[in-house]
Design an enzyme around this catalytic site. Structure first.
Site, PDB file in Angstrom:
ATOM      1  N   ASP A 113       6.192  -2.812   3.285  1.00  7.53           N
ATOM      2  CA  ASP A 113       5.281  -2.347   2.247  1.00  7.53           C
ATOM      3  C   ASP A 113       4.292  -3.459   1.932  1.00  7.53           C
ATOM      4  O   ASP A 113       4.619  -4.646   2.051  1.00  7.53           O
ATOM      5  CB  ASP A 113       6.041  -1.950   0.980  1.00  7.53           C
ATOM      6  CG  ASP A 113       5.116  -1.304  -0.059  1.00  7.53           C
ATOM      7  OD1 ASP A 113       4.310  -0.432   0.321  1.00  7.53           O
ATOM      8  OD2 ASP A 113       5.198  -1.667  -1.238  1.00  7.53           O
TER       9      ASP A 113
ATOM     10  N   HIS B 229       4.667  -1.113  -8.802  1.00  6.87           N
ATOM     11  CA  HIS B 229       4.832  -0.960  -7.361  1.00  6.87           C
ATOM     12  C   HIS B 229       4.998  -2.329  -6.693  1.00  6.87           C
ATOM     13  O   HIS B 229       4.191  -2.733  -5.866  1.00  6.87           O
ATOM     14  CB  HIS B 229       3.640  -0.212  -6.770  1.00  6.87           C
ATOM     15  CG  HIS B 229       3.601   1.224  -7.147  1.00  6.87           C
ATOM     16  ND1 HIS B 229       4.086   2.235  -6.342  1.00  6.87           N
ATOM     17  CD2 HIS B 229       3.160   1.843  -8.268  1.00  6.87           C
ATOM     18  CE1 HIS B 229       3.938   3.401  -6.936  1.00  6.87           C
ATOM     19  NE2 HIS B 229       3.367   3.188  -8.112  1.00  6.87           N
TER      20      HIS B 229
ATOM     21  N   ASP C 118      10.067  -1.982  -3.518  1.00  8.88           N
ATOM     22  CA  ASP C 118       9.732  -0.731  -2.853  1.00  8.88           C
ATOM     23  C   ASP C 118      10.359  -0.629  -1.467  1.00  8.88           C
ATOM     24  O   ASP C 118      10.803   0.452  -1.061  1.00  8.88           O
ATOM     25  CB  ASP C 118       8.210  -0.573  -2.750  1.00  8.88           C
ATOM     26  CG  ASP C 118       7.586  -0.138  -4.066  1.00  8.88           C
ATOM     27  OD1 ASP C 118       8.337   0.013  -5.056  1.00  8.88           O
ATOM     28  OD2 ASP C 118       6.357   0.045  -4.114  1.00  8.88           O
TER      29      ASP C 118
ATOM     30  N   GLU D  32       1.025  -4.589  -0.947  1.00  9.74           N
ATOM     31  CA  GLU D  32       0.199  -4.322  -2.118  1.00  9.74           C
ATOM     32  C   GLU D  32      -1.166  -4.945  -1.854  1.00  9.74           C
ATOM     33  O   GLU D  32      -1.272  -5.960  -1.163  1.00  9.74           O
ATOM     34  CB  GLU D  32       0.831  -4.905  -3.385  1.00  9.74           C
ATOM     35  CG  GLU D  32       2.181  -4.316  -3.750  1.00  9.74           C
ATOM     36  CD  GLU D  32       2.163  -2.834  -4.057  1.00  9.74           C
ATOM     37  OE1 GLU D  32       1.065  -2.300  -4.350  1.00  9.74           O
ATOM     38  OE2 GLU D  32       3.226  -2.202  -4.000  1.00  9.74           O
TER      39      GLU D  32
ATOM     40  N   GLU E  53      -7.634  -1.744 -12.483  1.00 11.04           N
ATOM     41  CA  GLU E  53      -6.920  -0.520 -12.094  1.00 11.04           C
ATOM     42  C   GLU E  53      -5.844  -0.808 -11.046  1.00 11.04           C
ATOM     43  O   GLU E  53      -4.807  -0.134 -11.009  1.00 11.04           O
ATOM     44  CB  GLU E  53      -7.893   0.554 -11.586  1.00 11.04           C
ATOM     45  CG  GLU E  53      -8.760   0.166 -10.416  1.00 11.04           C
ATOM     46  CD  GLU E  53     -10.079  -0.476 -10.832  1.00 11.04           C
ATOM     47  OE1 GLU E  53     -11.018  -0.421 -10.022  1.00 11.04           O
ATOM     48  OE2 GLU E  53     -10.161  -1.010 -11.959  1.00 11.04           O
TER      49      GLU E  53
END
Length: 225
Positions: A8, A151, A156, A10, A53
């Site tokens: 994963d 997240h 994750d 980010e 955001e």
């Protein structure tokens, strides 16, 4: 032995073409669908701002990432960990496109797309029309989500490893493979001849039985002449 990597990332945003960068990479090793305990994890300085955001999704600010290694400094360690194993990710094209952009920027070849295993596609095939986000899969399979407030990539991949195990057949996936040899062994077992064991009542038992029938059964049909 089947080795796979659950991965994963980010990022600062959705599109690397718009200048967005990777800020976290996490990967864990699976062998025969089960975690081995080996993992790779790093934060990355994206050398740019982190939009608010995006921070609301993963929790990282620009200040959190300043001074962390640049992607080029950790790229080879990541590649060594990935080796040639299939790479499992939820919405894998997103992770691949961001990692490919970083690899090309670092002067390295992109990942082979043939290695991509998209768990989102697997989930949609198994549960068509149902919600298939990682959160939805964890709730469906009874996987604990209590620690997932943002997240975070390392958390994750651990959750995804559990969900991927279930998507591939669950904790009992090997039972069907073991059943056939077991049944075959039972069927092929040599039958041994049996020795009859007749029951021969004593004269006292016969007399007690006749007395019981005389008192319990009136006009028994088997005693009629």
């Amino acid at each position: 032995m089947t080795r796979e990597i659950v991965l994963d990332t980010e990022t600062t945003g959705f599109e690397p073409e718009e200048g967005h960068r990777v800020i976290e990479i996490a990967a864990i090793e699976l062998v025969n669908l089960l975690p081995t305990g080996r993992y790779f994890h790093t934060l990355v300085d994206p050398q740019r701002d982190v939009p608010p955001e995006s921070t609301r999704v993963h929790g990282f600010t620009r200040a959190d990432l300043q001074g962390k290694p640049l992607f080029a400094a950790v790229a080879q360690e990541m590649l060594d960990f990935l080796a040639d194993a299939p790479i499992v990710a939820h919405n894998a094209p997103f992770d691949f496109k961001h990692l490919d952009a970083e690899l090309v920027r670092a002067g390295l070849p992109p990942l082979d797309p043939a290695r991509m295993v998209d768990s989102l596609v697997l989930a949609r095939e198994r549960f068509p029309g149902a919600p298939n986000s990682l959160d939805a899969l964890c709730r469906r399979f009874g996987i604990d989500l209590s620690e997932r407030t943002t997240h975070n990539a390392l958390l994750d991949v651990r959750l995804l490893a559990s969900a991927y195990l279930e998507l591939r057949g669950g904790r009992q996936g090997g039972l069907a493979l073991d059943e056939a040899p077991m049944v075959a062994a039972l069927v092929q077992e040599e039958r041994q001849p049996r020795t009859p064991l007749p029951i021969i009542p004593t004269s006292e038992q016969e007399e007690a039985h006749r007395a019981f029938l005389a008192s319990a059964v009136k006009d028994a049909i088997w005693l009629r002449g």
